[in-house]
Design an enzyme around this catalytic site. Sequence first.
Site, short mmCIF file in Angstrom:
data_model
loop_
_atom_site.label_atom_id
_atom_site.label_comp_id
_atom_site.label_asym_id
_atom_site.label_seq_id
_atom_site.Cartn_x
_atom_site.Cartn_y
_atom_site.Cartn_z
N GLY A 10 17.55 -3.15 -30.84
CA GLY A 10 16.77 -3.72 -29.72
C GLY A 10 17.41 -5.05 -29.39
O GLY A 10 17.48 -5.92 -30.27
N GLY A 12 16.63 -7.07 -26.65
CA GLY A 12 15.90 -7.70 -25.55
C GLY A 12 15.63 -9.16 -25.83
O GLY A 12 16.49 -9.85 -26.40
N ASP A 34 21.30 -1.37 -28.47
CA ASP A 34 20.24 -1.09 -27.49
C ASP A 34 20.60 0.21 -26.78
O ASP A 34 21.74 0.68 -26.86
CB ASP A 34 20.13 -2.26 -26.49
CG ASP A 34 18.74 -2.36 -25.87
OD1 ASP A 34 18.03 -3.33 -26.16
OD2 ASP A 34 18.38 -1.43 -25.11
N ARG A 89 -1.90 -4.96 -28.09
CA ARG A 89 -0.75 -4.48 -28.88
C ARG A 89 -0.90 -2.97 -29.09
O ARG A 89 0.07 -2.23 -29.08
CB ARG A 89 -0.71 -5.19 -30.24
CG ARG A 89 -0.44 -6.69 -30.17
CD ARG A 89 -0.48 -7.32 -31.57
NE ARG A 89 -0.19 -8.75 -31.58
CZ ARG A 89 -1.12 -9.69 -31.59
NH1 ARG A 89 -2.40 -9.35 -31.54
NH2 ARG A 89 -0.80 -10.97 -31.63
N ASN A 96 6.02 3.35 -28.24
CA ASN A 96 6.86 2.79 -29.30
C ASN A 96 6.97 3.68 -30.53
O ASN A 96 7.94 3.59 -31.28
CB ASN A 96 6.39 1.38 -29.67
CG ASN A 96 6.75 0.38 -28.57
OD1 ASN A 96 7.55 0.68 -27.68
ND2 ASN A 96 6.14 -0.80 -28.61
N ILE A 119 9.65 -5.35 -36.14
CA ILE A 119 8.89 -6.32 -35.33
C ILE A 119 8.08 -5.60 -34.26
O ILE A 119 7.03 -6.05 -33.84
CB ILE A 119 9.85 -7.35 -34.68
CG1 ILE A 119 10.56 -8.18 -35.76
CG2 ILE A 119 9.13 -8.23 -33.68
CD1 ILE A 119 11.46 -9.27 -35.24
N THR A 120 8.53 -4.43 -33.85
CA THR A 120 7.91 -3.69 -32.74
C THR A 120 6.41 -3.49 -32.94
O THR A 120 5.96 -3.17 -34.03
CB THR A 120 8.61 -2.33 -32.60
OG1 THR A 120 10.01 -2.55 -32.38
CG2 THR A 120 8.05 -1.51 -31.45
N ASN A 121 5.66 -3.68 -31.85
CA ASN A 121 4.20 -3.52 -31.90
C ASN A 121 3.77 -2.11 -31.53
O ASN A 121 4.50 -1.41 -30.83
CB ASN A 121 3.55 -4.49 -30.88
CG ASN A 121 3.14 -5.80 -31.53
OD1 ASN A 121 2.80 -5.84 -32.70
ND2 ASN A 121 3.20 -6.87 -30.76
N HIS A 176 -1.73 -7.35 -37.88
CA HIS A 176 -1.26 -8.26 -36.83
C HIS A 176 -2.04 -7.94 -35.56
O HIS A 176 -1.55 -7.35 -34.63
CB HIS A 176 0.24 -8.05 -36.59
CG HIS A 176 0.78 -8.95 -35.53
ND1 HIS A 176 0.61 -10.32 -35.54
CD2 HIS A 176 1.51 -8.68 -34.41
CE1 HIS A 176 1.19 -10.84 -34.49
NE2 HIS A 176 1.74 -9.86 -33.78
#
Length: 319
Positions: A10, A12, A34, A89, A96, A119-121, A176
């Site tokens: 990723g 971004g 990516d 989220r 995702n 890290i992706t939600n 989170h």
Amino acid sequence: MARPKIALIGSGMIGGTLAHLAALKEMGDVVLFDIADGIPQGKALDIAESGPVEGFDAALSGTTDYADIAGADVCIVTAGVPRKPGMSRDDLLGINLKVMKSVGEGIAAHAPNAFVICITNPLDAMVWALREFSGLPHNKVVGMAGVLDSARFRHFLSVEFDVSMRDVTAFVLGGHGDTMVPLTRYSTVGGIPLPDLVDMGWTSQEKLDAIVQRTRDGGAEIVGLLKTGSAYYAPAASAIEMAQAYLNDQKRLLPCAAYVDGAFGLDGFYVGVPTVIGANGIEKVVDIKLSKDEQAMFDKSVDAVKGLVAACKEIDPSL
Ligand code: TXD
């Protein structure tokens, strides 16, 4: 000895910031991955061209081919979509989860010995799914959330107390999300626990409660301001701290979304807990004694994560 290899899955807003921080800190060579061809290559080249000015030596490259992450020591995963104003989220789960499947397969095929930081939600569910899809050992797959949530909490406290951010420590447990559990009795200014600071008149319980709530809403506050995406500087800095703990065997005690089997009464579940990170990845989960109220908040947070995991299993029965 070859430099460590850091693969960023990723490229971004967070991925690019991760690459920049890793280069500035000379953590090793960086491969940006990516599916958007050109973005990883462009960002890698641009950061590399800052090398002579900043004075770092690191090989940076960009790719859309998983083969190029071969042998990575660390993989930091931000692939997916961020939220927009009004989205929670959890709203990102459907999209995702599919991304985690392709990322997990790519890492399993080309970097099976890596320490993977997701890290992706929605983070707690995505890190669990990523571990399932990748098949990597549980101690080598971890989610970044607690370091960020604690950093937000510490920043707000440092402003309230007018003390250096370096002298504020904070403890955040649980998922989170809105159910995260900032532990005020284990959070300190220079070692003085927050409840003592209230008794000493440095702040009031009301102000402390408001800071806890602002920490819970930390992500949404930035999404509301940016409008086109979510936070990326503090999330990137937080994941870099975890990666350094692994690469340098620092035995850091950091709050992370880790696989918990036995501690906190959990039998195999990813949620935010205090962990020790060193050369073997998650080396320890610190099973602290929670008060009745804290346990109730933690249980609520665990239930919220269980709901997300169940939703993932609904979508992908292979999980
Ligand atoms: O504390 C935390 N864990 C959170 C996590 C803090 C902030 C942001 N949080 C989440 O990180 C956010 O909700 C997103 O799910 C991720 C990444 O956030 P970012 O702001 O970096 O999103 P971008 O800028 O949209 O970057 C995502 C990149 C983008 O370049 C896409 O082309 C790429 O992911 N992408 C993919 N890469 C590889 N493979 C697939 N399938 C793919 N799909 C999209």
